[in-house]
Design an enzyme around this catalytic site. Structure first.
Site, short mmCIF file in Angstrom:
data_model
loop_
_atom_site.label_atom_id
_atom_site.label_comp_id
_atom_site.label_asym_id
_atom_site.label_seq_id
_atom_site.Cartn_x
_atom_site.Cartn_y
_atom_site.Cartn_z
N ASP A 170 59.55 65.18 47.33
CA ASP A 170 58.43 65.24 46.38
C ASP A 170 58.81 64.64 45.03
O ASP A 170 58.09 63.83 44.47
CB ASP A 170 57.92 66.69 46.22
CG ASP A 170 59.03 67.69 45.88
OD1 ASP A 170 60.21 67.28 45.79
OD2 ASP A 170 58.72 68.88 45.71
N GLY A 216 58.00 70.94 49.38
CA GLY A 216 57.30 70.11 48.41
C GLY A 216 56.76 68.80 48.93
O GLY A 216 55.74 68.31 48.47
N ASP A 222 64.70 64.68 40.54
CA ASP A 222 64.87 65.15 39.17
C ASP A 222 66.33 64.95 38.78
O ASP A 222 66.75 63.82 38.49
CB ASP A 222 64.43 66.62 39.14
CG ASP A 222 64.29 67.20 37.75
OD1 ASP A 222 64.00 66.46 36.82
OD2 ASP A 222 64.48 68.42 37.59
#
Ligand code: 5GP
Length: 190
Positions: free
Chosen positions: A109, A53, A112
């Protein structure tokens, strides 16, 4: 919605809204590179790109870091699907470089839940680096379930599923030059 030239047909179909344009991303990434240049002057900097990513982010970022640095890659797979990280991760491609006594910056990237980076940082700490910092392009703090936080962050976003500039949708669409949301019927459901 107006899409950049060349994004048409099947590639354009699922796109709902552009969150960050190519230009906005490039400006922010340049600023992050300049900040890292200031912070790491005179230090032995090793940038660790988390595949796949952060490939585009890392490639663009390091071209704005105006000092010698090393680049290495690591790949972690977490058992789970696109929207749920289980937290049980394993290394599928390890670093080539020795990180002992070095200044490591992990480029990611999106941060989360934080489970992936929590695992990665703990694992790399065992190899006695001088220091490990985290540089993420996107930060979704509302989803965090670990104590991990970014030292450098490009953009903070709400709890949305985003695609493009390295972020995939079912292993595709990473090559979109912008970051966007997808129309509801395409979004992985919780
Ligand atoms: P974490 O372990 O922090 O929950 O997960 C981080 C990984 O989950 C990211 O590296 C990315 O691969 C995936 N991820 C989390 N949110 C998104 C999202 O909005 N879009 C995409 N494409 N991947 C995401």
């Amino acid at each position: 919605m107006e899409l950049p030239h060349g994004i048409t047909g099947k590639l354009a179909e699922p796109i709902e809204k552009i969150l960050f344009t190519e230009q906005e991303i490039q400006e922010r990434v340049k600023a992050l590179g300049e900040q890292l240049t200031r912070d790491y002057q005179g230090k032995d900097l090793l940038v660790v790109c988390v595949l796949k990513g952060s490939l585009y982010f890392t490639a663009d970022l390091i071209r704005h870091i105006n000092m010698p640095l090393s680049l290495d890659f690591i790949s972690v797979s977490s058992y789970g699907d696109a929207t749920h990280t289980s937290g049980i991760a394993r290394i599928t491609k390890d670093l080539d470089e020795d990180i002992e006594d070095r200044h490591v910056v992990i480029t990611e990237d999106i941060l989360d839940t934080g489970l992936t980076l929590d695992y990665l940082v703990k694992l790399l700490q065992l190899r006695n680096p001088r220091e490990i910092k985290i540089c993420t392009l996107l930060d979704k703090p509302s989803k965090r379930i670990t104590g991990i936080r970014a030292d450098y962050s490009g953009f903070e976003i709400p709890n949305l599923f985003v695609v493009g500039y390295g972020l995939d949708y079912k292993h595709k669409y990473r090559h979109l030059p912008f970051i966007c949301t997808f129309r509801d019927e395409f979004i992985p459901k919780d």
